[in-house]
Motif scaffolding. Structure first.
Motif, short mmCIF file in Angstrom:
data_model
loop_
_atom_site.label_atom_id
_atom_site.label_comp_id
_atom_site.label_asym_id
_atom_site.label_seq_id
_atom_site.Cartn_x
_atom_site.Cartn_y
_atom_site.Cartn_z
N MET A 1 0.85 -1.20 0.00
CA MET A 1 0.00 0.00 0.00
C MET A 1 0.89 1.25 0.00
O MET A 1 1.92 1.29 0.66
N PHE A 2 0.46 2.26 -0.76
CA PHE A 2 1.25 3.50 -0.86
C PHE A 2 1.12 4.30 0.42
O PHE A 2 0.02 4.55 0.92
N ASN A 3 2.22 4.66 0.98
CA ASN A 3 2.26 5.37 2.25
C ASN A 3 2.21 6.88 1.98
O ASN A 3 3.23 7.51 1.72
N THR A 4 1.02 7.44 2.03
CA THR A 4 0.85 8.87 1.73
C THR A 4 1.51 9.74 2.79
O THR A 4 2.01 10.82 2.49
N LYS A 5 1.56 9.26 4.03
CA LYS A 5 2.18 10.04 5.10
C LYS A 5 3.69 10.16 4.87
O LYS A 5 4.27 11.25 4.99
N ALA A 6 4.32 9.05 4.46
CA ALA A 6 5.76 9.08 4.19
C ALA A 6 6.07 9.98 3.02
O ALA A 6 7.05 10.73 3.03
N PHE A 7 5.18 9.92 1.98
CA PHE A 7 5.39 10.77 0.82
C PHE A 7 5.25 12.24 1.20
O PHE A 7 6.03 13.10 0.77
N GLY A 8 4.25 12.53 2.06
CA GLY A 8 4.06 13.90 2.50
C GLY A 8 5.23 14.42 3.32
O GLY A 8 5.67 15.55 3.15
N ASP A 9 5.78 13.55 4.20
CA ASP A 9 6.94 13.93 5.00
C ASP A 9 8.15 14.19 4.11
O ASP A 9 8.90 15.13 4.32
N SER A 10 8.33 13.31 3.09
CA SER A 10 9.45 13.48 2.17
C SER A 10 9.33 14.77 1.39
O SER A 10 10.30 15.51 1.21
N LYS A 11 8.11 15.08 0.94
CA LYS A 11 7.87 16.31 0.19
C LYS A 11 8.16 17.53 1.05
O LYS A 11 8.75 18.51 0.59
N PHE A 12 7.77 17.44 2.35
CA PHE A 12 8.02 18.56 3.25
C PHE A 12 9.52 18.76 3.48
O PHE A 12 10.00 19.89 3.53
N ARG A 13 10.25 17.63 3.60
CA ARG A 13 11.70 17.74 3.82
C ARG A 13 12.38 18.39 2.62
O ARG A 13 13.27 19.23 2.77
N PHE A 14 11.98 17.99 1.40
CA PHE A 14 12.56 18.58 0.21
C PHE A 14 12.26 20.08 0.13
O PHE A 14 13.11 20.88 -0.23
N GLN A 15 11.02 20.44 0.50
CA GLN A 15 10.64 21.85 0.46
C GLN A 15 11.44 22.65 1.48
O GLN A 15 11.90 23.77 1.18
N SER A 16 11.64 22.10 2.67
CA SER A 16 12.40 22.78 3.71
C SER A 16 13.86 22.92 3.29
O SER A 16 14.49 23.97 3.50
N LEU A 17 14.40 21.85 2.69
CA LEU A 17 15.80 21.89 2.26
C LEU A 17 15.99 22.91 1.14
O LEU A 17 16.99 23.63 1.11
N THR A 18 15.01 22.99 0.23
CA THR A 18 15.08 23.98 -0.85
C THR A 18 15.08 25.39 -0.28
O THR A 18 15.85 26.26 -0.72
N LEU A 19 14.22 25.61 0.73
CA LEU A 19 14.15 26.92 1.37
C LEU A 19 15.49 27.27 2.03
O LEU A 19 15.93 28.43 1.96
N VAL A 20 16.15 26.28 2.60
CA VAL A 20 17.45 26.52 3.24
C VAL A 20 18.47 27.01 2.19
O VAL A 20 19.21 27.95 2.43
N LYS A 139 11.09 16.31 -6.14
CA LYS A 139 9.70 16.51 -5.73
C LYS A 139 8.73 16.26 -6.89
O LYS A 139 7.56 16.61 -6.82
N LYS A 140 9.25 15.68 -7.96
CA LYS A 140 8.44 15.33 -9.16
C LYS A 140 8.02 16.55 -9.96
O LYS A 140 7.04 16.51 -10.71
N ARG A 141 8.75 17.66 -9.83
CA ARG A 141 8.48 18.82 -10.67
C ARG A 141 9.29 18.63 -11.96
O ARG A 141 10.38 19.14 -12.14
N LEU A 142 8.72 17.87 -12.88
CA LEU A 142 9.44 17.46 -14.08
C LEU A 142 9.71 18.62 -15.04
O LEU A 142 10.57 18.50 -15.92
N GLU A 143 9.00 19.73 -14.87
CA GLU A 143 9.27 20.87 -15.75
C GLU A 143 10.67 21.45 -15.52
O GLU A 143 11.18 22.23 -16.33
N MET A 144 11.32 21.02 -14.44
CA MET A 144 12.68 21.48 -14.17
C MET A 144 13.68 21.00 -15.23
O MET A 144 14.79 21.52 -15.34
#
Length: 265
Positions: A1-20, A139-144
């Motif tokens: 089963m796809f773990n949406t919570k883990a995906f959400g946490d990973s997405k948040f970490r990438f966003q925080s790291l990008t902000l840094v 973060k799956k932003r493929l337009e990059m």
């Protein structure tokens, strides 16, 4: 089963790291701006000063643009936008990064292929943007992918289309000639006869520079006199100039030296 919570946490970490990384970029550019105001720089490499000399309005223009860029990116990454406009904000975010990396492609190509000197400060900003874009790809932003495409295209443009300003040798006298030009050959032989040290370069190797200076004929002599730089066109003018710059020696005809009889005139 796809773990949406883990995906959400990973997405948040990438966003925080990008902000840094955006914050680091803003601090670096701000520090360089402050140094610039006081006539100093974080970058001591020659490439930094050369790049600055080519910027219309001076290096401060690039620094202000960098502050605005990272300031906007910080705002887009940290502000809580309404859910209905978040997709649009993400595309704007990506569009800014695509444009920024494309500009970095030109700046890096300019340093690599035109002035052949690297600006450490520019490379630092490029590295921050590069890592930030990679994080958005994760973060799956493929337009990059378009950012890398724009970067590569601008580097290739500066490689294939550039004025080759660095090809003029560093010498006091540089003679530009063409093969089959009798006037050029006459000047070259004149320099050999009078033991004048002149470095030669064929006109086709610096055709871009000659067109820029609106020079349409050879021979041409580029002269580096320290604080004065000049170029002289034409066989007679070049010979006259070189003779005027040669050390003057006084000799007397019809006499013989007492101790060096072999130099009898």
């Amino acid at each position: 089963m796809f773990n949406t919570k883990a995906f959400g946490d990973s997405k948040f970490r990438f966003q925080s790291l990008t902000l840094v990384f955006y914050l680091i970029g803003f601090v670096v550019v701000l520090a360089e701006t402050i140094f610039h105001i006081y006539g100093k720089s974080l970058c001591l490499a020659e490439g930094c000063r050369i790049v600055e000399s080519f910027v219309k309005g001076g290096d401060l223009i690039l620094l202000i643009a960098g502050l605005v860029l990272f300031g906007v990116l910080i705002f887009l990454s940290s502000y809580k936008f309404p859910e209905k406009i978040k997709p649009l904000i993400e595309y704007i975010h990506s569009g800014i990064l695509i444009a920024a990396l494309s500009v970095e492609g030109y700046l890096l190509g300019f340093q690599l292929f035109i002035i052949k000197e690297l600006c450490i400060f520019c490379l630092t900003v490029f590295g921050i943007l590069f890592i930030s874009i990679c994080l958005r790809l994760f973060k799956k932003r493929l337009e990059m992918v378009y950012a890398f495409a724009g970067f590569v295209c601008l580097i290739l443009i500066t490689y294939f289309v550039n004025p080759e300003i660095n090809l003029i040798p560093s010498s006091r006298y540089v003679l530009v000639y063409s093969r089959g030009c009798p006037h050029c050959e006459e000047v070259i032989q004149f320099c050999k006869t009078h033991s004048i040290s002149v470095q030669t370069i064929e006109a086709k190797e610096i055709s871009g520079i000659l067109r820029t200076l609106k020079i349409e004929h050879v021979p041409v002599l580029f002269c580096d006199e320290g604080t004065t730089k000049k170029f002289i066109v034409g066989q007679a003018e070049i010979k006259e100039y070189l003779l005027s710059q040669a050390p003057q020696t006084t000799t007397q005809e019809g006499v013989c030296p007492i101790f060096e009889k072999e130099k009898c005139q």
